[in-house]
Design a protein around this motif. Sequence first.
Motif, mmCIF file in Angstrom:
data_model
loop_
_atom_site.group_PDB
_atom_site.id
_atom_site.type_symbol
_atom_site.label_atom_id
_atom_site.label_comp_id
_atom_site.label_asym_id
_atom_site.label_seq_id
_atom_site.Cartn_x
_atom_site.Cartn_y
_atom_site.Cartn_z
ATOM 1 N N VAL A 314 0.850 -1.110 0.131
ATOM 2 C CA VAL A 314 0.078 -0.233 0.024
ATOM 3 C C VAL A 314 0.773 1.477 0.019
ATOM 4 C CG1 VAL A 314 -1.812 1.180 1.225
ATOM 5 C CG2 VAL A 314 -1.683 -1.269 1.067
ATOM 6 N N LEU A 315 0.873 1.988 -1.003
ATOM 7 C CA LEU A 315 1.877 3.148 -1.226
ATOM 8 C C LEU A 315 0.818 4.535 -1.110
ATOM 9 C CD1 LEU A 315 3.958 1.974 -4.115
ATOM 10 C CD2 LEU A 315 4.440 1.847 -1.698
ATOM 11 N N SER A 316 1.011 5.577 -0.128
ATOM 12 C CA SER A 316 0.339 6.580 -0.220
ATOM 13 C C SER A 316 0.958 7.722 -0.983
ATOM 14 C CB SER A 316 0.453 7.075 1.149
ATOM 15 O OG SER A 316 -0.155 8.178 1.349
ATOM 16 N N LEU A 317 -0.051 8.251 -1.628
ATOM 17 C CA LEU A 317 0.550 9.471 -2.642
ATOM 18 C C LEU A 317 0.853 10.647 -1.729
ATOM 19 C CD1 LEU A 317 -1.618 9.445 -5.899
ATOM 20 C CD2 LEU A 317 0.934 8.914 -5.751
ATOM 21 N N THR A 318 0.035 10.770 -0.504
ATOM 22 C CA THR A 318 0.023 12.070 0.300
ATOM 23 C C THR A 318 1.566 11.934 0.987
ATOM 24 O OG1 THR A 318 -1.709 11.011 0.805
ATOM 25 C CG2 THR A 318 -1.535 13.456 1.596
ATOM 26 N N LYS A 319 2.070 10.805 1.285
ATOM 27 C CA LYS A 319 3.238 10.593 2.311
ATOM 28 C C LYS A 319 4.364 10.295 1.298
ATOM 29 C CE LYS A 319 0.848 7.997 5.774
ATOM 30 N NZ LYS A 319 0.573 6.521 6.085
ATOM 31 N N LYS A 320 4.020 10.237 0.163
ATOM 32 C CA LYS A 320 5.169 10.269 -0.928
ATOM 33 C C LYS A 320 6.142 8.732 -0.768
ATOM 34 C CE LYS A 320 5.659 14.642 -3.012
ATOM 35 N NZ LYS A 320 4.367 15.342 -2.067
ATOM 36 N N PHE A 412 -1.690 -1.015 -4.200
ATOM 37 C CA PHE A 412 -2.534 -0.298 -3.948
ATOM 38 C C PHE A 412 -1.846 1.359 -3.873
ATOM 39 C CE2 PHE A 412 -4.915 -3.903 -2.732
ATOM 40 C CZ PHE A 412 -5.919 -3.584 -2.913
ATOM 41 N N VAL A 413 -2.330 2.320 -4.451
ATOM 42 C CA VAL A 413 -1.886 3.733 -4.265
ATOM 43 C C VAL A 413 -3.049 4.484 -3.836
ATOM 44 C CG1 VAL A 413 -0.816 5.549 -5.505
ATOM 45 C CG2 VAL A 413 -0.201 3.247 -6.441
ATOM 46 N N THR A 414 -2.876 4.778 -2.529
ATOM 47 C CA THR A 414 -3.755 5.694 -2.019
ATOM 48 C C THR A 414 -3.373 6.976 -2.049
ATOM 49 O OG1 THR A 414 -2.783 5.395 0.243
ATOM 50 C CG2 THR A 414 -4.100 3.720 -0.388
ATOM 51 N N GLY A 415 -4.629 7.779 -1.706
ATOM 52 C CA GLY A 415 -4.275 9.287 -1.794
ATOM 53 C C GLY A 415 -5.544 10.051 -1.321
ATOM 54 N N VAL A 416 -5.463 11.435 -0.983
ATOM 55 C CA VAL A 416 -6.502 12.356 -0.488
ATOM 56 C C VAL A 416 -7.461 12.644 -1.709
ATOM 57 C CG1 VAL A 416 -6.965 14.373 0.543
ATOM 58 C CG2 VAL A 416 -5.340 12.911 1.559
ATOM 59 N N ILE A 417 -8.680 12.523 -1.609
ATOM 60 C CA ILE A 417 -9.802 12.854 -2.900
ATOM 61 C C ILE A 417 -10.047 14.195 -2.395
ATOM 62 C CG2 ILE A 417 -11.583 12.193 -4.102
ATOM 63 C CD1 ILE A 417 -9.396 10.251 -4.398
ATOM 64 N N ASN A 418 -10.161 14.953 -3.442
ATOM 65 C CA ASN A 418 -10.586 16.320 -3.349
ATOM 66 C C ASN A 418 -12.207 16.321 -3.231
ATOM 67 O OD1 ASN A 418 -8.186 17.604 -3.022
ATOM 68 N ND2 ASN A 418 -7.833 17.622 -5.422
ATOM 69 N N ILE A 419 -12.764 16.881 -2.273
ATOM 70 C CA ILE A 419 -14.121 17.355 -2.613
ATOM 71 C C ILE A 419 -14.583 18.586 -2.767
ATOM 72 C CG2 ILE A 419 -16.256 16.766 -1.116
ATOM 73 C CD1 ILE A 419 -14.436 14.757 0.599
ATOM 74 N N GLU A 420 -15.318 18.742 -3.912
ATOM 75 C CA GLU A 420 -15.592 20.342 -4.136
ATOM 76 C C GLU A 420 -17.053 20.504 -4.450
ATOM 77 O OE1 GLU A 420 -13.008 20.134 -7.406
ATOM 78 O OE2 GLU A 420 -11.387 21.129 -6.421
ATOM 79 N N ASN A 421 -17.419 21.662 -4.389
ATOM 80 C CA ASN A 421 -18.816 22.250 -4.705
ATOM 81 C C ASN A 421 -19.826 21.526 -3.975
ATOM 82 O OD1 ASN A 421 -17.391 23.887 -6.316
ATOM 83 N ND2 ASN A 421 -17.744 22.714 -8.114
ATOM 84 N N ALA A 422 -19.656 21.092 -2.791
ATOM 85 C CA ALA A 422 -20.624 20.361 -1.960
ATOM 86 C C ALA A 422 -21.698 21.187 -1.666
ATOM 87 C CB ALA A 422 -20.033 19.569 -1.049
ATOM 88 N N GLU A 423 -23.046 20.884 -2.114
ATOM 89 C CA GLU A 423 -24.076 21.578 -1.636
ATOM 90 C C GLU A 423 -25.331 20.919 -1.423
ATOM 91 O OE1 GLU A 423 -23.853 24.781 -4.784
ATOM 92 O OE2 GLU A 423 -25.518 23.761 -5.798
ATOM 93 N N ILE A 424 -26.279 21.644 -0.796
ATOM 94 C CA ILE A 424 -27.496 20.643 -0.611
ATOM 95 C C ILE A 424 -28.541 21.694 -0.746
ATOM 96 C CG2 ILE A 424 -27.437 21.200 2.072
ATOM 97 C CD1 ILE A 424 -28.665 18.008 2.171
ATOM 98 N N SER A 425 -29.710 21.507 -1.276
ATOM 99 C CA SER A 425 -30.539 22.572 -1.413
ATOM 100 C C SER A 425 -31.991 21.943 -1.550
ATOM 101 C CB SER A 425 -30.220 23.170 -2.871
ATOM 102 O OG SER A 425 -30.031 22.479 -3.838
ATOM 103 N N VAL A 426 -33.006 22.881 -1.282
ATOM 104 C CA VAL A 426 -34.305 22.302 -1.490
ATOM 105 C C VAL A 426 -35.000 22.950 -2.776
ATOM 106 C CG1 VAL A 426 -36.620 22.427 -0.432
ATOM 107 C CG2 VAL A 426 -34.701 21.956 0.928
#
Lengths: 684, 121
Positions: A314-320, A412-426
Motif C-alpha cells: 500500500v503506497l500513499s501518494l500523500t506521504k510520498k 494499492f496507491v492511496t491518496g486524498v480525494i478532493n471534494i468540491e462544490n458540495a451543496e445541498i438545496s431544497v
Amino acid sequence: MATRTLGALVVLLLAITICEAASVFHPISDSHRSAASELFTQGSFDSLEKAYEALRSFEVLGIDKPDIRGATCKSVVEKLGSSESAPKDLFYALKVNSILKCGVKKEVLEGIASRLKAVVNGASSLLDIYYSIGSLVLIKDQTSEVDVLLADADGVFRSIKSLSQSDGRWRYSSDNPQSSTYAAGLAIEALAGVVSLASSEIDQSMIGKLKRDVSKLFDSVEKYDDGAFYFDEKVDQSPLSTTASVVRGLTALAAVTSEKLKVPGEKILGLAKFFLGIGIPGNNKDFFNQIDSLASLESNKVSVPLILSLPTTVLSLTKKDQLKVKVGTVLGSSAPPLTVKLLRAFSSGSKDASIIASQELKFDKESGYHVLDVLPKSVDVGSYIFVFEVVLHDSEDETVYTTGGLAQVDVFVTGVINIENAEISVLESDKSVETQKKLDLAGENAVSLSANHLQKLRLSFQLTTPLGHAFKPHQVFLKLTHETKVEHIFVVGNSGKKFEKILDFLGLVDKFYYLSGSYDLQLTVGDAVMENSFLRAIGHIDLDLPEAPEKATRPPSPAVNPLLKYGPKAEISHIFRVPEKLPPNHLSLAFLGLLLLPLIGFLVGLLRLGVNLKNFPTSAVPATFGILFHVGIAAVLLLYVLFWLKLDLFTTLKWLGLLGVFLLFVGHRILSHLASTSSKLKSA
Amino acid sequence: MVKPSSSSSSTSQDALALFNSLRSAYSATPTALKIIDLYVGFAVSTAIIQVVYMALVGSFPFNSFLSGVLSCIGTAVLAVCLRIQVNKENKEFKDLAPERAFADFVLCNLVLHLVIMNFLG
C-alpha cells in the motif's frame, strides 16, 4: 445500528480488497523465530523424533537450543546401545546425535552399522530400507572411522527401484499395490543415500532412470493460482508433509549426483512459495516440515529460489511513499548482485495499457532494498498490478539461482480525494431553488432544512483524484433517519466528476410511510484507496408530508436487538418435587411397638380363654393334611410378602394358582375330616 | 342433699348390676365365639392405632395407610361374618357346617390380602 452495520461493511470491503493482494510471499523472519520458541516447549522433547524436529528447527532458524542436552543425550546413548532398537529409532537417535554431538562410542556405531547393513540386504519394506540407509548415511557423516559402505550397492538400488511406478510414484512394499507420492520422496532420498554409500560407482544408466522418475513425479505437481506448487496425497499424508518429503528427496539426490537435475526453476520457486505461503503453522510437525524443507531449498544444488517481496503493498501518494522491493532467499539471507526492474504497471481493471515506462530500481546497500524513489507522475490513486523482473548480474549465478521469471504484485496507491462544490438545496417542483446551503464535507456540518411533499432535496458534490481525474468510490450513500429510527438509504450516482442525488418527495411519500418530522441526513463516501473516506452527519431536514391514507403501508417495527433474538436464553430453573415431610423416626417406631400391643392382648386373651390344640387330629394322615394346610396358608402369605417386595402381579398370580389348587385340596381334606368327626360326635 | 348422692350411687349400682349380668351372659358364649370376638377386637384396635398415627403424623404415604386400615377392617368384617355363621343360636345358618364357614373365611382373607398387597405400593 445501521450506521454500525454500514461501517462494518466498509471495513469488510477494505479487508477483502487487501486480502486479494496477498500473493506476496515473505521470507522467514523473526516472527517465525518467536513462534518456534513458543511452539517447541519442554513437552516437545519427549521422544527422539520430536526432539529432532525441535532441534532441527532451532538450528535452521539460528535460535539457541534450550538446555536439554543432558537428558536427550542420555536417551540417545540408550537407544543406540540397545540391540533391540528398530531402524526408525536408530535413525532419529543418530539425527539428534548429529546436532547435539553426544559422543557415542565408535564400537557402538560399528555394531549398529553391521546390523543395519543386514537389514538393508534383507528388507522388503521401503520404510525399513529408508531408515536403515538414512542411519548409515548419518554414521558416515558423523565419523569416518566406521565402515558403512555397501558392498552390493547396485543390488540395493535395484531393490528400491523395483518399487517405483510408471508415474514416478512409489509403493511402500512389494505386496502393497497402493502407490504414494510421500513414499516417492522417501525412496528418492534413500536412493541418494545408496549412491553416497556405494563402495563402487553405481551404474549411470540406473541414475538416469531415476532422474526420469523425478521429472515424471514433477509432472504430477499441482498448482495454486498464486504460483505456489505442491504435491498432494490422496490418503494418509497432508500436502505439506508430502511436499516436504519430495523436497528432501530431491535435494538429497541433487547433492550426490554430479550431473545437474533438470527441474524447471519455476517449479522450485513454486514449492518455496508453497512453504512460505502457509505462514506460521500451529503444530510442531508442520512447523518442522516447513522449516526443514525451506532449509533444504536454501542450499539445494538444483536451483536456489529467490523470493521477491514488498514490505508494503500500500503506497500513499500523500506521504510520498517509496516503492521498496526486497529480493532474498527463502530463509531471508541476501541475494547475489542483481537488478530489479519495474517492467509494467497497469490498473487492475484494464490489463492492456501500461501506465508507466519500464525502469530500474536503485539498490540501497544499507537497507538491502531496491527502491524506486518517486512513483511516476502518471500513477494516480487506485489498485495496480506491478510487474517486476529480476536480472542477475553474474551469468554464473543464473545456473545456481532461480527467480521464476516475471513477478506480478498487486499494489494499492492511496491518496486524498478532493471534494468540491458540495451543496445541498431544497427545490420547488418547477426546479427553482428555494433554499441552498454550502457544505464543507471535510469538516462538521449542521444544516437545517425544511420541505414539504411537493418539493425536492438535491445533494451534489464533486470528487477528483490528486491528478484531477474523476474518482468513483466503492460506496457513496445518503441516509435519512427519521426520529422513530426508520431509515432510508439512497445510492448517490455520478456522471463524470459530479455526484448528485435528487430526492423527489412526492414520489417518496409512500416509501417514507407518510412520516412527517425531522430526518437526520448522513453521507458516506468510502473506498480502499481513498485516504479521507468519511461517514458524516450533515444536518437534518424537517419534512411536512400529507396524512397517511387508510391503505398506506405501516412503518416497519424497529429492528429487534439481535442479542435479544439470538443471544443466550434465560437459564431454565428446574423444579423438583419436594420430598414429603416424614415424621421423626422414634415416633414411627413407638407406634410400631404400640401396634404389637393388640397382638399381645389377643394372645393373652387366648391364654385366658384356655385355648388348646386338642381338636387337632391325632391320626397320621389327617394330621399331615392339617400341617400341610397351615403350611399352604403360610406359603400364600409369604408369596404376598414377596409380591409386595419384588414380584410382579403375573408371576404372583401364577404361583398363587398353583398354591391355591394345593391349598384347596388339603383344606378340603382336613376340613371335611373335622366336619365328619364333629358330626359323629353329635350323633353319638 | 342426700337424694342426689343416693341417686348417683343407685345409678352406679345399676350400671354395675347391668355390667355383671352382661358378663355372666357373655360367659355362657362358646369359646370359639369368644376367640372370634377377641380376634375382632385385636383387628379393630390395630386399625384404631393406625388412624391415630395418621392423625398425628399426616396421611403420607396414603396408599399404605389405606391398605393397613382396610386390611384390619376387612379382616374384622370377615371375622364378624364367620361369627354369624358359626353361631349355633343363629337358625338361619343351621345347615351350614362351621368348617365350611371357616374355609370361606380363609379364602376371603386370602383374596382380600392379595388386593391389599397390590394396593400397598
